[in-house]
Scaffold this active site. Structure first.
Site, PDB file in Angstrom:
ATOM      1  N   ASP A 201       0.849  -1.203   0.000  1.00 55.55           N
ATOM      2  CA  ASP A 201       0.000   0.000   0.000  1.00 55.55           C
ATOM      3  C   ASP A 201       0.889   1.259   0.000  1.00 55.55           C
ATOM      4  OD1 ASP A 201      -2.751   1.345   0.773  1.00 55.55           O
ATOM      5  OD2 ASP A 201      -1.315   2.058   2.263  1.00 55.55           O
ATOM      6  N   LYS A 205       1.348   4.396  -2.864  1.00 56.95           N
ATOM      7  CA  LYS A 205       1.215   5.827  -2.521  1.00 56.95           C
ATOM      8  C   LYS A 205       2.512   6.577  -2.802  1.00 56.95           C
ATOM      9  CE  LYS A 205      -2.195   4.775   1.047  1.00 56.95           C
ATOM     10  NZ  LYS A 205      -2.358   4.409   2.456  1.00 56.95           N
TER      11      LYS A 205
HETATM   12  N1  HSE Z   1      -4.851   0.527   4.442  1.00 58.19           N
HETATM   13  C1  HSE Z   1      -4.400   1.880   4.410  1.00 58.19           C
HETATM   14  C2  HSE Z   1      -3.703   2.224   5.687  1.00 58.19           C
HETATM   15  C3  HSE Z   1      -5.496   2.872   4.213  1.00 58.19           C
HETATM   16  O1  HSE Z   1      -3.600   1.399   6.593  1.00 58.19           O
HETATM   17  O2  HSE Z   1      -3.209   3.342   5.775  1.00 58.19           O
HETATM   18  C4  HSE Z   1      -5.968   2.953   2.813  1.00 58.19           C
HETATM   19  O3  HSE Z   1      -4.974   3.457   1.992  1.00 58.19           O
END
Ligand code: HSE
Length: 442
Positions: A201, A205
């Protein structure tokens, strides 16, 4: 007053959050923008699925194409997630010259280059504020607020789940697996936590932020990623004693240009995700629980810090609404009068392979406490021209297995990795070495 009609695809957590926020603050937005934003339709998977905020049945449809193709829908939001059908939806709307707002970081990570090219080709825009750090307006800040800056460095705590786990490991002296299990039972971590705890993730980003900051699309496979599963209570404690806190960081650093640059040289940028020891006195060390933060150093502005909730229906809805407002302004004034959300401008830019990235290191070895052990380790590091900065070895009894903590001076990752492989093969080293990079923000 001019009205624009919003067609929403996805009415789940984020979609219903957007619906609710627009009911709450739609008039305020209208007075600020001079445009009324009206929700025309919301495409959902099932009309009766539970959602955090109710959306009246009259808005719902099961047919997303009827939303995109409706001539009365001017702006489309894609809030369904995934990379397959979402790509089809976004492309379908862009081809109809409709501005699209997405919260989908995985989609952008995998297909961003293609989607921005499609937006350009069809004379429209693709907005993505909600894809990175939920409610923190980091995309808008980078693309507008810092338009007059070269971004030298950017450090992000961009995953709330990892930050929550690491914060609790530190404050409670707990192990990763125990905190993860509890976080899962409390809904702070997913049943399958891999996307978060293995760093993927954050990769999505930080790739988006790096692309925006440096003007070339950073491919996910070029981003070095390490998650936090291997972080132990022992490392948290030793780091603490040394004055550091462990955080999962997304790092984007522009390398200094060579003394005699060639015409073919583009900018070289480190883009990585890994847990790092950061000085406990640094402002990012006090970002705790599920909060996100992004520290940006521009060549004109200097150091800046953005802090807020990186996820959740309301924070993410706030970001979607800001994009909807921009898309509405596109329609009012024409997209060509505005800086598009992503402009490729550094076509020779490239990502520096991790082996060429230099960092400091924390290394924890499990060694037999015996004369000559330190000399063997030091000679391997010395031969690789890697310098030891400090050493801690808690007192033990001769012959016992003890932890040996080394803080290592700046060295490229490649030689450091090879030296650690040699150290791991020494008969006096009794467990695989633990290596965590150290970031001092210099
Ligand atoms: N799963 C992500 C987090 C949030 O734990 O920050 C969504 O981007």
């Amino acid at each position: 007053m001019q009205q624009v009609n919003l067609g929403m695809i996805g009415g789940g957590t984020v979609g219903s959050g957007v619906f609710h926020a627009l009911q709450m603050n739609g008039s305020l937005m209208a007075s600020r923008l001079g445009i009324r934003i009206h929700i025309a339709k919301v495409a959902v998977k099932a009309c009766d699925e539970p959602r955090p905020y109710e959306i009246p049945r009259s808005f719902l449809t099961l047919d997303w194409r009827s939303v995109v193709n409706d001539p009365n829908v001017h702006i489309v939001t894609e809030l369904v997630g995934g990379t397959t059908i979402a790509r089809t939806m976004v492309l379908a709307a862009l081809r109809l010259r409709k501005p699209v707002v997405t919260a989908n970081k995985a989609l952008l990570s995998a297909h961003g280059e293609e989607l921005f090219a499609a937006a350009k080709q069809h004379g429209t825009n693709l907005y993505y504020e909600a894809s990175v750090c939920g409610g923190i307006p980091i995309i808008k800040s980078l693309r507008e607020g810092f338009v007059g800056n070269r971004i030298r460095q950017l450090y992000g705590i961009v995953n709330g789940t990892c930050n929550y786990i690491l914060s609790r490991m530190k404050s409670e002296g707990a192990e990763f697996a125990d905190v993860l299990a509890e976080a899962q039972s409390q809904g702070y971590a997913e049943a399958d936590p891999s996307l978060d705890v293995d760093g993927w993730d954050s990769q999505h980003k930080i790739g988006i932020l790096a692309s925006l900051a440096h003007g070339f699309w950073v491919k996910p496979q070029d981003i070095y990623v390490e998650g936090i599963r291997h972080i132990t209570r022992a490392d948290m404690e030793f780091a603490g004693k040394l004055g550091y806190t462990i955080k999962l960081l997304g790092i984007v650093k522009k390398m200094a240009a060579p003394a005699k640059p060639r015409k073919t040289d583009g900018s070289r940028v480190q883009v990585s995700v890994y847990p790092a020891l950061i000085p406990s006195a640094h402002v990012l060390a006090s970002v705790s629980h599920v909060f996100n933060a992004v520290f940006v150093r521009g060549d004109v502005v200097g150091d800046t810090l953005f802090y807020g909730r990186g996820a959740g229906k309301d924070a993410t809805a706030s970001a979607v609404l800001s994009d909807v407002a921009d898309a509405a302004l596109d329609l009012k004034f024409g997209t060509h009068h505005r800086v598009p959300p992503f402009v490729p401008h550094e076509l020779k830019g490239s990502v520096l392979p991790i082996d060429e990235v230099s960092s400091r290191y924390y290394v924890r070895l499990s060694v037999v406490d015996r004369p000559g052990v330190m000399a063997k380790i030091a000679s391997i590091l010395g031969a690789a021209r890697i310098g030891i900065m400090s050493i801690i070895q808690p007192e033990g009894h001769e012959g016992e297995i003890v932890p040996l903590i080394l803080m290592i001076h700046d060295a490229p990752n490649g030689p450091m990795r090879k030296a650690l492989e040699k150290i791991a093969r020494l008969s006096v080293v009794k467990a695989p070495p633990v290596m965590i990079r150290v970031e001092t923000f210099e």
